[in-house]
Design a protein around this motif. Structure first.
Motif, mmCIF file in Angstrom:
data_model
loop_
_atom_site.group_PDB
_atom_site.id
_atom_site.type_symbol
_atom_site.label_atom_id
_atom_site.label_comp_id
_atom_site.label_asym_id
_atom_site.label_seq_id
_atom_site.Cartn_x
_atom_site.Cartn_y
_atom_site.Cartn_z
ATOM 1 N N ALA A 143 0.843 -1.197 0.000
ATOM 2 C CA ALA A 143 0.000 0.000 0.000
ATOM 3 C C ALA A 143 0.874 1.241 0.000
ATOM 4 O O ALA A 143 0.829 2.075 0.914
ATOM 5 N N ASN A 144 1.664 1.343 -1.047
ATOM 6 C CA ASN A 144 2.614 2.432 -1.178
ATOM 7 C C ASN A 144 3.179 2.398 -2.593
ATOM 8 O O ASN A 144 3.089 1.380 -3.283
ATOM 9 N N ASP B 143 0.584 7.160 -7.674
ATOM 10 C CA ASP B 143 -0.322 8.306 -7.581
ATOM 11 C C ASP B 143 0.053 9.451 -8.510
ATOM 12 O O ASP B 143 -0.495 10.544 -8.409
ATOM 13 N N TRP C 168 1.196 0.552 -5.493
ATOM 14 C CA TRP C 168 0.395 1.736 -5.793
ATOM 15 C C TRP C 168 1.202 2.764 -6.593
ATOM 16 O O TRP C 168 2.427 2.789 -6.552
ATOM 17 N N GLY D 143 -7.433 2.616 -5.357
ATOM 18 C CA GLY D 143 -7.479 2.474 -3.912
ATOM 19 C C GLY D 143 -7.009 3.720 -3.202
ATOM 20 O O GLY D 143 -6.637 4.724 -3.826
ATOM 21 N N GLY D 144 -6.990 3.630 -1.885
ATOM 22 C CA GLY D 144 -6.530 4.733 -1.067
ATOM 23 C C GLY D 144 -6.808 4.457 0.391
ATOM 24 O O GLY D 144 -7.224 3.359 0.782
ATOM 25 N N TYR D 145 -6.596 5.481 1.209
ATOM 26 C CA TYR D 145 -6.705 5.348 2.659
ATOM 27 C C TYR D 145 -7.582 6.460 3.205
ATOM 28 O O TYR D 145 -7.157 7.621 3.279
ATOM 29 N N GLU E 275 -3.700 5.243 -6.828
ATOM 30 C CA GLU E 275 -4.082 5.759 -5.521
ATOM 31 C C GLU E 275 -4.721 7.134 -5.632
ATOM 32 O O GLU E 275 -4.134 8.068 -6.180
ATOM 33 N N GLY F 238 -1.438 10.095 -2.717
ATOM 34 C CA GLY F 238 -2.614 9.905 -3.552
ATOM 35 C C GLY F 238 -2.870 11.093 -4.448
ATOM 36 O O GLY F 238 -2.709 12.246 -4.045
#
Length: 436
Positions: free
Chosen positions: A120-121, A149, A147, A210-212, A175, A184
């Protein structure tokens, strides 16, 4: 999904003085040998961090059952614990993948045979990119996602991979971020540009978006929840636009996650799972990490999966599976005691520890006014307003509720697991090895 033999072999590791909190009687024994002596909590040296086995089992089952019920996949964030033994329990319960945050963490997880990993990066380190390319070529069953961005990120990845050996493609999740958030792309339009750059690449494959959402709020106030919902709606819009335009080639993932707003992720995104457009199937992947341990602080206050909370998505409640234990070493003033645990031992970034009760046969509950007012490196200030001086004695052991498992685990190489942290004489039933 993980090498069970490698995980089991951790019980053959030799214990020694490098393992904080263990008694000298354990030194030189393997984990298996020491456990065969039926050790109890009282043998540990304070300060100590312990896990509650029953609570871990309950939390793993609760999240697995809820994810299945809601039709989403679970890829728990492994950085919370960095413990293959706990990853194994999550995968055995049906987790689709393990999420990680750095390429070193990915390399470590591969050493334990984890077969599906989401980084996740962004992956822009040249050495790391070449290693991933080699690993994907070496093991075609390895399923990996990272990911991106920005278009610049895609260009850097493409340039590096062109010079790498092999022909494997790297799966990329685009992202989407938000204002004042973390990484992102800052708009759906910018994220679409990234996706199109990935789709044109000769060494990358567009795997989803995706994202957070947790970076956009830190509470469950109406304003905070609105921020999260708006972000998730934009993430859904990005996915739908790419799907409708036929940008995906094979499959699509839409992923969000954390341990604070999983109810909102499901509410806003789960309806996209399984939808097809041009033969493309969508999977919704939730990346919660802290749920396996939970806490008595930040997550207890914000998670939707709390018994009795109105917005709870499930009858399955999470409960804290970690506790700190510290001994009174000084009582220098009225209403003040000093404990032998501090910043080197306990988390403090999301709230100070909370005194709960004394250890021992009577298990006296501490007065509700008792607080930890500060932590030094190796001391905690236990404030006892209105408590009689003789109510707390030098040598008493206090159980502490903790906040934020991520910054509890990274302070310990080895964590004892108790059968029941509420028992009069808890038994040590396992040890969890961490790798930070």
């Amino acid at each position: 999904m993980i090498d069970a033999q490698a995980v089991a072999a951790l019980r053959n590791r030799t214990l020694g003085p490098e393992h904080k909190g263990l008694p000298p009687a354990a030194w030189g024994s393997t984990v298996y040998e020491f456990l065969s002596t039926a050790p109890t909590f009282e043998q540990l040296i304070t300060p100590a961090l312990t896990l509650d086995n029953a609570a871990i089992d309950s939390n793993v089952a609760a999240m697995a059952e809820w994810a299945e019920q809601e039709g989403v996949l679970l890829a728990p964030h492994g950085k919370t614990t960095m413990a293959p033994q706990l990853w194994s329990r999550q995968l055995d319960a049906g987790a689709w993948a393990i999420t990680l945050a750095t390429i070193w963490q990915v390399q470590f997880a591969r050493s334990y045979g984890v077969e599906r990993i989401m980084l996740a990066n962004a992956l822009v380190d040249p050495t790391g990119l070449r290693w991933i390319a080699q690993e994907l070529d070496r093991d075609p069953s390895f399923d990996f996602y990272c990911w991106a961005d920005s278009v610049d990120t895609v260009a850097l990845m493409e340039d590096t991979l062109r010079s790498a050996a092999g022909e494997a493609h790297v799966n990329v999740i685009v992202e989407l971020g938000g204002p004042h958030g973390r990484t992102g792309a800052r708009s759906v339009e910018a994220a679409l540009d990234v996706a199109h750059a990935v789709a044109k690449s000769s060494r990358l494959s567009l795997a989803g978006v995706g994202g957070y959402e947790g970076a956009l709020s830190h509470d469950r106030t109406p304003a905070g929840l609105t921020n999260v919902r708006n972000y998730l709606d934009e993430l859904a819009r990005l996915h739908v636009e790419l799907q409708s335009a036929g940008t995906y080639s094979e499959r699509a993932i839409i992923t969000a996650g954390g341990s604070a707003y999983q109810d909102l992720v499901v509410d806003r995104l789960a309806k996209l799972a399984g939808e097809r457009d041009g033969g493309i199937a969508t999977s919704v992947v939730l990346r919660s990490g802290a749920y396996i341990i939970h806490d008595d602080g930040f997550y207890a206050g914000i998670s939707p999966m709390i018994e009795g909370r109105a917005e709870s998505p499930s009858q399955h409640a999470l409960r804290s599976a970690m506790h700190g234990w510290a001994r009174v070493v000084s009582h220098p003033e009225p209403e003040l005691a000093l404990l032998d645990a501090g910043k080197r031992d306990l988390p403090y970034d999301e709230g100070l520890p909370v005194p709960q009760r004394f250890a021992g046969p009577d298990a006296r509950v501490l007065d509700s006014g008792a607080t930890i007012s500060a932590l030094n490196d190796q001391h905690a200030f236990l404030r006892l307003p209105g408590v009689r001086a003789d109510a707390v004695a030098i040598g008493d052991v206090v159980r502490l509720g903790l906040s934020h498992p991520c910054t509890a685990f990274d302070k310990w190489r080895l964590i004892p697991v108790l059968d029941d942290a509420d028992a009069e004489h808890p038994r040590i039933v396992d040890f969890i090895h961490t790798f930070f």
